[in-house]
Design an enzyme around this catalytic site. Structure first.
Site, PDB file in Angstrom:
ATOM      1  CB  CYS A 153     -22.359 -17.928 -53.832  1.00 12.04           C
ATOM      2  SG  CYS A 153     -20.874 -18.934 -53.975  1.00 12.04           S
ATOM      3  CB  CYS A 179     -22.450 -21.615 -54.403  1.00 12.51           C
ATOM      4  SG  CYS A 179     -21.555 -20.823 -53.066  1.00 12.51           S
TER       5      CYS A 179
END
Ligand SMILES: [Zn+2]
Length: 154
Positions: A83, A80
């Site tokens: 993230c 991600c």
């Protein structure tokens, strides 16, 4: 010795390396927010100021239920992008919140059971837990300051 970027934890507490002798000291969840001394050399231990890595479902459950401080959990995954962008902001927030909140990270790939029980859909997702219960949640990248304002830790 490289500086650690996260702290480990287990079902009983957060593992804090002593800055003087490097011994691992376990800080029980119900004593978070208090200062203590190294069990080996008696040096004063700093308040946990790094994100805490959650290592198991039991670890997660015990931290949420037992923490003397509010806990902000970052649900993330290595694939991600937002993230990854969030990681240094989350670390900054952990340092600013030392003594007032615990910031912890759950890897949703290695601990999918926690994502399921917490009904995580998009990541990065952040849940604030107070006294064992979810108090608020939000998603998406945000600067450290905004995360702490959202959590009421400023
Ligand atoms: Zn020590």
């Amino acid at each position: 010795m490289p500086m650690p970027t996260t702290l480990s934890s287990d079902s009983r507490g957060i593992i804090l390396p002593c800055p003087a002798c490097n011994s691992a000291n376990r800080i029980a969840f119900n004593r978070l927010g208090q200062t203590g001394h190294c069990g080996t050399c008696k040096a004063e231990l700093p308040l946990p100021a790094l994100p805490v890595t959650i290592t198991s479902e039991e670890n997660f459950t015990k931290l949420i239920a037992g923490s003397a401080l509010p806990v902000i959990v970052d649900f993330w995954a290595s694939w991600c992008g937002p993230c990854k962008m969030m990681a240094p902001e989350f670390a900054k927030a952990a340092t600013k919140a030392a003594g007032r909140a615990i910031l912890a990270k759950v890897n949703t790939e290695t601990l999918p059971g926690i994502s399921n029980t917490q009904r995580i859909q998009g990541i990065p997702a952040f849940i604030l837990y107070k006294e064992g219960k979810e108090s608020a949640r939000t998603t998406g990248f945000q600067p450290a300051e905004r995360l702490l304002v959202w959590a009421g830790v400023v």
